[in-house]
Motif scaffolding. Structure first.
Motif, PDB file in Angstrom:
ATOM      1  N   LYS A   7      50.644 104.761  36.804  1.00 43.02           N
ATOM      2  CA  LYS A   7      52.013 104.481  36.335  1.00 43.02           C
ATOM      3  C   LYS A   7      52.330 102.997  36.371  1.00 43.02           C
ATOM      4  CE  LYS A   7      53.917 108.835  37.928  1.00 43.02           C
ATOM      5  NZ  LYS A   7      54.764 109.464  38.949  1.00 43.02           N
ATOM      6  N   GLU A   8      51.640 102.255  37.226  1.00 42.53           N
ATOM      7  CA  GLU A   8      51.857 100.813  37.378  1.00 42.53           C
ATOM      8  C   GLU A   8      50.750  99.990  36.714  1.00 42.53           C
ATOM      9  OE1 GLU A   8      54.614  99.548  38.698  1.00 42.53           O
ATOM     10  OE2 GLU A   8      55.362 101.564  39.118  1.00 42.53           O
ATOM     11  N   GLY A   9      49.928 100.661  35.900  1.00 46.43           N
ATOM     12  CA  GLY A   9      48.871  99.969  35.177  1.00 46.43           C
ATOM     13  C   GLY A   9      47.688  99.551  36.027  1.00 46.43           C
ATOM     14  N   ARG A  10      47.481 100.229  37.151  1.00 44.31           N
ATOM     15  CA  ARG A  10      46.383  99.890  38.052  1.00 44.31           C
ATOM     16  C   ARG A  10      45.201 100.845  37.834  1.00 44.31           C
ATOM     17  NH1 ARG A  10      49.826  96.445  38.533  1.00 44.31           N
ATOM     18  NH2 ARG A  10      50.418  95.403  40.471  1.00 44.31           N
TER      19      ARG A  10
ATOM     20  N   LEU B   1      52.657 109.923  51.690  1.00 47.30           N
ATOM     21  CA  LEU B   1      52.418 109.146  50.469  1.00 47.30           C
ATOM     22  C   LEU B   1      53.723 108.666  49.836  1.00 47.30           C
ATOM     23  CD1 LEU B   1      49.511 111.261  48.965  1.00 47.30           C
ATOM     24  CD2 LEU B   1      49.333 108.951  49.925  1.00 47.30           C
ATOM     25  N   THR B   2      54.715 109.524  49.749  1.00 43.27           N
ATOM     26  CA  THR B   2      55.990 109.101  49.159  1.00 43.27           C
ATOM     27  C   THR B   2      56.710 108.110  50.071  1.00 43.27           C
ATOM     28  OG1 THR B   2      57.136 111.068  50.002  1.00 43.27           O
ATOM     29  CG2 THR B   2      56.300 111.174  47.750  1.00 43.27           C
ATOM     30  N   GLY B   3      56.549 108.270  51.384  1.00 46.16           N
ATOM     31  CA  GLY B   3      57.124 107.294  52.308  1.00 46.16           C
ATOM     32  C   GLY B   3      56.545 105.914  52.104  1.00 46.16           C
ATOM     33  N   TRP B   4      55.226 105.836  52.021  1.00 45.32           N
ATOM     34  CA  TRP B   4      54.581 104.548  51.772  1.00 45.32           C
ATOM     35  C   TRP B   4      54.966 103.989  50.404  1.00 45.32           C
ATOM     36  CZ3 TRP B   4      49.301 106.655  53.749  1.00 45.32           C
ATOM     37  CH2 TRP B   4      49.180 106.423  55.123  1.00 45.32           C
ATOM     38  N   ALA B   5      55.048 104.858  49.409  1.00 48.21           N
ATOM     39  CA  ALA B   5      55.388 104.395  48.052  1.00 48.21           C
ATOM     40  C   ALA B   5      56.786 103.785  48.013  1.00 48.21           C
ATOM     41  CB  ALA B   5      55.281 105.550  47.059  1.00 48.21           C
ATOM     42  N   GLY B   6      57.664 104.224  48.906  1.00 46.94           N
ATOM     43  CA  GLY B   6      59.026 103.719  48.943  1.00 46.94           C
ATOM     44  C   GLY B   6      59.229 102.517  49.850  1.00 46.94           C
TER      45      GLY B   6
ATOM     46  N   ARG C 226      53.723  99.922  49.641  1.00 51.44           N
ATOM     47  CA  ARG C 226      53.575 100.091  48.192  1.00 51.44           C
ATOM     48  C   ARG C 226      52.665  99.007  47.623  1.00 51.44           C
ATOM     49  NH1 ARG C 226      56.689 102.456  44.185  1.00 51.44           N
ATOM     50  NH2 ARG C 226      56.550 101.437  42.162  1.00 51.44           N
ATOM     51  N   LYS C 227      52.873  97.763  48.057  1.00 46.11           N
ATOM     52  CA  LYS C 227      52.043  96.654  47.592  1.00 46.11           C
ATOM     53  C   LYS C 227      50.567  96.931  47.885  1.00 46.11           C
ATOM     54  CE  LYS C 227      51.301  91.708  48.198  1.00 46.11           C
ATOM     55  NZ  LYS C 227      51.657  90.516  48.960  1.00 46.11           N
ATOM     56  N   ASN C 228      50.267  97.413  49.084  1.00 43.89           N
ATOM     57  CA  ASN C 228      48.888  97.753  49.426  1.00 43.89           C
ATOM     58  C   ASN C 228      48.337  98.844  48.508  1.00 43.89           C
ATOM     59  OD1 ASN C 228      48.819  95.917  51.531  1.00 43.89           O
ATOM     60  ND2 ASN C 228      49.192  97.451  53.119  1.00 43.89           N
ATOM     61  N   MET C 229      49.122  99.894  48.290  1.00 44.38           N
ATOM     62  CA  MET C 229      48.662 101.013  47.471  1.00 44.38           C
ATOM     63  C   MET C 229      48.431 100.603  46.013  1.00 44.38           C
ATOM     64  SD  MET C 229      51.101 103.964  49.094  1.00 44.38           S
ATOM     65  CE  MET C 229      50.579 105.295  48.020  1.00 44.38           C
ATOM     66  N   LEU C 230      49.151  99.606  45.562  1.00 50.41           N
ATOM     67  CA  LEU C 230      49.036  99.158  44.170  1.00 50.41           C
ATOM     68  C   LEU C 230      48.180  97.898  44.014  1.00 50.41           C
ATOM     69  CD1 LEU C 230      52.696  99.743  42.956  1.00 50.41           C
ATOM     70  CD2 LEU C 230      50.668 101.141  42.451  1.00 50.41           C
TER      71      LEU C 230
ATOM     72  N   MET D 281      45.625 104.814  56.284  1.00 53.62           N
ATOM     73  CA  MET D 281      45.065 104.611  54.952  1.00 53.62           C
ATOM     74  C   MET D 281      44.449 103.219  54.934  1.00 53.62           C
ATOM     75  SD  MET D 281      47.015 104.189  51.266  1.00 53.62           S
ATOM     76  CE  MET D 281      47.043 105.893  50.719  1.00 53.62           C
ATOM     77  N   MET D 282      43.244 103.135  54.418  1.00 52.84           N
ATOM     78  CA  MET D 282      42.614 101.848  54.193  1.00 52.84           C
ATOM     79  C   MET D 282      42.265 101.732  52.720  1.00 52.84           C
ATOM     80  SD  MET D 282      40.203 101.446  57.602  1.00 52.84           S
ATOM     81  CE  MET D 282      39.718  99.753  57.285  1.00 52.84           C
ATOM     82  N   LEU D 283      42.465 100.548  52.180  1.00 52.73           N
ATOM     83  CA  LEU D 283      42.133 100.260  50.788  1.00 52.73           C
ATOM     84  C   LEU D 283      41.250  99.013  50.775  1.00 52.73           C
ATOM     85  CD1 LEU D 283      45.615 100.752  50.784  1.00 52.73           C
ATOM     86  CD2 LEU D 283      44.775 101.523  48.577  1.00 52.73           C
TER      87      LEU D 283
END
Length: 133
Positions: free
Chosen positions: A25-28, A93-98, A103-107, A126-128
């Protein structure tokens, strides 16, 4: 739910479709689940659960970078989200997205891989990352 250690559940595959749809949704680009990151996340989640703390720093003073390297993950990008208390995958997941930082990490456009585990006490890690650059 796959076990990655004593009482730690690997939620990476279960979360992958949600995470990749969120990123799309964010083009990632989509992510894949990393076994090495999963080991690193599980070790940190286990440590927090067993020793009763909640921090991005390990009980031995380790950073996310230290934990990723210990698991054999050679990264040029690494990030971590932690949470405690959320009852399920959707909630965490929704907590982190908000949350702006999570959110910056997830995206993160640099990320190629993800890991997500849940330890006793509803401790989530969660690790990215991007390996081998």
């Amino acid at each position: 739910m796959a076990a990655v250690g004593q009482d730690v559940a690997d939620r990476g595959q279960a979360a992958l479709a949600w995470i990749n749809a969120f990123r799309a949704k964010e083009g990632r680009a989509p992510l894949d689940v990393s076994r090495d990151l999963t080991r690193a996340a599980a070790a940190h989640a286990t440590d927090m659960a067993r020793k009763g703390y909640f921090s991005h720093s390990g009980s031995d003073g380790s950073s996310i970078a230290d934990r990723a390297r210990r698991a054999g993950y050679r990264f040029c990008f690494i990030a971590e989200n932690i949470a405690k208390g959320q009852r399920g995958l959707e909630g965490v997941l929704t907590g982190w997205a908000g949350s702006p930082g999570h959110r910056k990490n997830m995206l993160a456009p640099e990320a190629e891989s993800v890991a997500l585990v849940e330890a006793p006490g509803r401790i989530w890690v969660m690790m990215l990352g991007r390996d081998g650059c």
